[in-house]
Design a protein around this motif. Structure first.
Motif, short mmCIF file in Angstrom:
data_model
loop_
_atom_site.label_atom_id
_atom_site.label_comp_id
_atom_site.label_asym_id
_atom_site.label_seq_id
_atom_site.Cartn_x
_atom_site.Cartn_y
_atom_site.Cartn_z
N GLY A 65 0.80 -1.22 0.00
CA GLY A 65 0.00 0.00 0.00
C GLY A 65 0.83 1.27 0.00
O GLY A 65 0.33 2.34 -0.29
N VAL A 66 2.14 1.16 0.33
CA VAL A 66 3.02 2.33 0.30
C VAL A 66 3.55 2.47 -1.12
O VAL A 66 4.08 1.52 -1.70
N THR A 67 3.39 3.67 -1.71
CA THR A 67 3.90 3.88 -3.06
C THR A 67 5.31 4.48 -3.04
O THR A 67 6.13 4.14 -3.87
N SER A 68 5.58 5.39 -2.08
CA SER A 68 6.91 6.00 -2.00
C SER A 68 7.02 6.89 -0.78
O SER A 68 6.03 7.20 -0.13
N PHE A 69 8.25 7.30 -0.50
CA PHE A 69 8.49 8.38 0.45
C PHE A 69 8.32 9.68 -0.32
O PHE A 69 8.55 9.73 -1.53
N VAL A 70 7.96 10.75 0.38
CA VAL A 70 7.86 12.05 -0.26
C VAL A 70 9.23 12.70 -0.21
O VAL A 70 9.84 12.81 0.86
N GLY A 71 9.72 13.09 -1.37
CA GLY A 71 11.03 13.73 -1.49
C GLY A 71 11.49 13.62 -2.93
O GLY A 71 10.88 12.90 -3.73
N PRO A 72 12.55 14.35 -3.30
CA PRO A 72 13.03 14.28 -4.68
C PRO A 72 13.48 12.87 -5.03
O PRO A 72 14.20 12.23 -4.27
N GLU A 73 13.00 12.37 -6.17
CA GLU A 73 13.30 11.01 -6.64
C GLU A 73 12.96 9.96 -5.59
O GLU A 73 13.67 8.97 -5.43
N SER A 74 11.89 10.23 -4.82
CA SER A 74 11.42 9.32 -3.76
C SER A 74 12.45 9.11 -2.66
O SER A 74 12.38 8.14 -1.91
N LYS A 75 13.44 10.00 -2.55
CA LYS A 75 14.40 9.91 -1.45
C LYS A 75 13.78 10.63 -0.25
O LYS A 75 13.35 11.77 -0.35
N PRO A 76 13.71 9.95 0.90
CA PRO A 76 13.05 10.53 2.07
C PRO A 76 13.73 11.83 2.54
O PRO A 76 14.95 11.87 2.68
N VAL A 77 12.92 12.86 2.73
CA VAL A 77 13.42 14.12 3.28
C VAL A 77 12.63 14.39 4.55
O VAL A 77 11.40 14.43 4.52
N PRO A 78 13.33 14.57 5.70
CA PRO A 78 12.59 14.82 6.94
C PRO A 78 11.90 16.17 6.92
O PRO A 78 12.36 17.11 6.26
#
Length: 172
Positions: free
Chosen positions: A85-98
């Motif tokens: 159900g998880v599509t991605s982290f939010v951040g540039p190129e799906s890289k997680p940004v806190p």
């Protein structure tokens, strides 16, 4: 957790509760409480009127998104990223940004930890707002909403003023 930060994950819309439950189950089963600390799905209460009757329901503030407080490492990233159900982290190129401190506060993800060092009956000096430099007496404290009421003398009248924590200081 000191080094745990808030991240935003994108989910399939309508699957937020299911994804939240799945992540919580994985954290429990793998004993990862120290890495994945908390999962939030901000909601608000909405009052609808149908056929003359009021009905209170909950509505997601950010459909398709969950907020996860976690220590980012390969294990925690893998668990979140591979949860159904998880599509991605939010951040540039799906890289997680806190999230930044300002974003966390504006989203009300963290409880505000503020205390005041005065109570009902104390004299305070107002330090912020339109009544800065006025002196008044505290008549009530609303700790839950981080507010308090002060009575000040304006134009010869006693006037109650509602302030937020941090807008006044105790007089010596």
């Amino acid at each position: 957790m000191e080094n745990a930060k808030w991240y935003v994950i994108h989910t399939y819309s309508g699957y937020e509760n299911k994804v939240k439950g799945n992540i919580e189950r994985i954290v429990e089963n793998r004993n990862m409480h120290d890495k994945i600390v908390e999962i939030r799905m901000p909601e608000e209460e909405v009052v609808e009127v149908k056929d003359g009757a009021e009905k209170v329901s909950r509505r997601k503030l950010f459909p398709g998104y969950l907020f996860v407080k976690m220590v980012m490492d390969n294990d925690s990233w893998y668990v979140i990223r591979n949860t159904r159900g998880v599509t991605s982290f939010v951040g540039p190129e799906s890289k997680p940004v806190p999230l930044s401190e300002e974003e966390i506060l504006s989203l009300n993800l963290e409880e505000r930890k503020m205390e005041i060092d005065f109570g009902v009956g104390d004299s305070v000096h107002i330090t912020e707002g339109p009544l800065a430099d006025f002196i008044g007496e505290v008549t009530s404290v609303d700790a839950e909403n981080f507010k308090f009421t002060v009575v000040v003398s304006m134009f010869g009248r006693e006037t109650p003023v509602e302030l937020e924590y941090g807008q006044a200081e105790l007089l010596d």
